[in-house]
Enzyme design. Sequence first.
Site, PDB file in Angstrom:
ATOM      1  N   ASP A   1      -7.666   2.096   7.602  1.00 13.09           N
ATOM      2  CA  ASP A   1      -7.611   2.013   5.959  1.00 13.09           C
ATOM      3  C   ASP A   1      -6.893   1.036   5.324  1.00 13.09           C
ATOM      4  OD1 ASP A   1      -8.871   4.371   5.524  1.00 13.09           O
ATOM      5  OD2 ASP A   1      -7.003   5.728   5.142  1.00 13.09           O
TER       6      ASP A   1
ATOM      7  N   ASP B   1      -3.795   0.021  10.057  1.00 11.28           N
ATOM      8  CA  ASP B   1      -4.778   0.882  10.583  1.00 11.28           C
ATOM      9  C   ASP B   1      -6.139   0.486   9.759  1.00 11.28           C
ATOM     10  OD1 ASP B   1      -4.271   1.695   8.027  1.00 11.28           O
ATOM     11  OD2 ASP B   1      -3.472   3.713   8.788  1.00 11.28           O
TER      12      ASP B   1
ATOM     13  N   GLU C   1       0.914  -1.052   0.107  1.00  8.52           N
ATOM     14  CA  GLU C   1      -0.194  -0.103   0.008  1.00  8.52           C
ATOM     15  C   GLU C   1       0.810   1.151   0.101  1.00  8.52           C
ATOM     16  OE1 GLU C   1      -2.405   0.186   3.606  1.00  8.52           O
ATOM     17  OE2 GLU C   1      -2.763   2.263   3.431  1.00  8.52           O
TER      18      GLU C   1
ATOM     19  N   ASP D   1      -1.009  -0.960   5.682  1.00  5.83           N
ATOM     20  CA  ASP D   1      -0.773  -0.537   7.163  1.00  5.83           C
ATOM     21  C   ASP D   1      -1.624  -1.147   8.030  1.00  5.83           C
ATOM     22  OD1 ASP D   1       0.995   1.321   6.440  1.00  5.83           O
ATOM     23  OD2 ASP D   1      -0.484   2.841   5.978  1.00  5.83           O
TER      24      ASP D   1
END
Length: 663
Positions: free
Chosen positions: A508, A506, A431, A504
């Site tokens: 997102d 998180d 990403e 990541d």
Amino acid sequence: MAKENGNGQSNYTASSINVLKGLEAVRKRPAMYIGDVGSRGLHHLINEVVDNAIDEALAGFNDRVIVTLHKDGSVSVEDRGRGIPVDIHPVEKKSALEVVLTVLHAGGKFDKNSYKVSGGLHGVGVSVVNALSEWCKVEVKRDGKIYFQEYQRGVPKAPVKQIGTYKSETTGTKVTFKPDKEIFKTTKFNFDTVAERLRELAYLNKEVTMTLRDENENQEEVYRFKGGLIDFVKYLDEQRTPLHKPIYIEGEKENTPVEIAFEYSDSYSENVHTYVNNINTIEGGTHLVGFRTALTRTFNNYAAKNGLIKENSKITLTGDDYKEGLTAVISVKVMEPQFEGQTKTKLGNSEVKSIVETIVGEKLFEYLEENASVAKKIIEKCMKAAEAREAARKARELVRRKNALDSMHLPGKLADCSINDPEHCEIYIVEGDSAGGSAKQGRDRRFQAILPIKGKILNVEKAKINKILENQEIQAIISAIGAGIGEDFDANKSRYGKIILMTDADVDGSHIRTLLLTFLYRHMKDLISAGKVYIAQPPLYKIKKGKEEFYAFDEDERDKILKRLKAGKVDETVVEIEETENQEENPEQPIKGIVISRYKGLGEMNPEQLWSTTMNPETRTILQVNIESAAAADKIFETLMGDAVEPRRAFIEKHAKYANLDV
Ligand code: 28F
């Protein structure tokens, strides 16, 4: 089917194998019997015992299975069957019950006259569960008496003994076991994982009530689906809009019962789940081929006979057109199933194809004759699919002409590896450009390729095929992997043995990972079935004390490291860190000489850190994505990616942190 005092007896002689040697073999190589010693293998123990209770139901003697997760980490499985026989075997001089619990492959393996679950990892027997348990207890209610035996790591503590009598209750078997910490990497059962399998079994065996209790959380769920497969199909399509009521087909030929429910919805994807003796045949097989053949032929015959295909139409409906929007569950019972394929989940028995084909052919034609409006709706839908297929072919041709999909023209941003041996090569789909940059610098360029992708890729669940194929990021993935797409996809052509998704840690990142997995699941499914798709596990925390650095992948691990570093002052430390974490602006906070930093994204790690924590095969952890239950995966994608907002919110709230797809 086995009768009381029936043919089971002759099996006891097979138990001349030395019990202790058997136990030793299982404990030495547990993975050979249960697949692995991680969470999957652990849950397999429950499945194995539950399968036996279901076998008793298939034999016609049991209608209830109760699974209880106890506070001490043990689990019990209970049924209301006849109870495992306890009579003493003349040669073994042991109770049949003891034989079943201690001898490898005892318990009716040679009883060909039944649909016992066997094949793959199923049917290894309760003795394997016993051998891999710290302790195990079995209780049998039979002939008005209660019998009991207890084992330690598979070895009986004493002979089977009668411990009481019963009057009002029914007969049955109850097995309680505590998985051995010496064997398993984790011994914590997951309620949802157990629930998913019990729910599936309840759909597949409509006469059985399945109960799951968790004494840790005071939670209980009961599964009972009187509609069986019809309810299963409705459940799978909960968030789609069906075009008609499910069509139900049931029949039996050559001792092979066939049960199918299917319906068409307004969606584009196909969701067909097949089972043989209650085992999910993820790779399909002859039962599926028989169904598809009959479906195409019967609908085409009906359409021709009733003038539903226009005379001048150039379109002929093919099998693929009948897949669009189809949700189906196929369940067959086969006496001696042959399982083939990479994961031994493909039915090989050739006779089953014609059995299913004949039954579906006859019953479906009858149904269509009686339900003309449904027939018309389905055929119209499939005509549209044929037109779209033609459009997709054109779209593919268009992008192909621009060389966007083939591996002869690799995407510019791919940093390929230098060796050319798919088996040893891996691609990291990363990403963002900045993490992509770090990964490119940190990787071992000989066998690791890096493909950075920009933010959120297209949600393929909602897009038409031509839109999907026009998407730049998706084109890059298709040509980098080099194995084609959709109908043309061939997992064996993959340029890499491992496709590793690195996003990541998180919200997102989790969303992007889900989008990528959805794409792979819908358009390169064999890649997942072949076990080639993985999820990278970047650390969440770095803990530094002096010159020493430690990485933690979750809060638990972080606290364990701190415990080690600050032995004696553990509680105090943990509390302080919780406070630190809330100070968003200041992630690095020295606590008595220890510095803890929380990584927000991959980009925060330098190339060396990324290599040593997440990419170095010697030290990294990667999660293999497997379609343990394709039905569950389907449901999750549908929930996460579909139009309905409420179920998605509920799902994400429930699974918050774990809303990824290691199903
Ligand atoms: C909690 C898990 O394992 N239930 C089972 C039976 C019933 C019979 C049986 C099982 C005979 C000797 C092979 C009873 N009466 N639940 C279970 N219920 N096994 S396992 O027989 C095993 C055979 O060895 C049973 C008559 N025939 C069979």
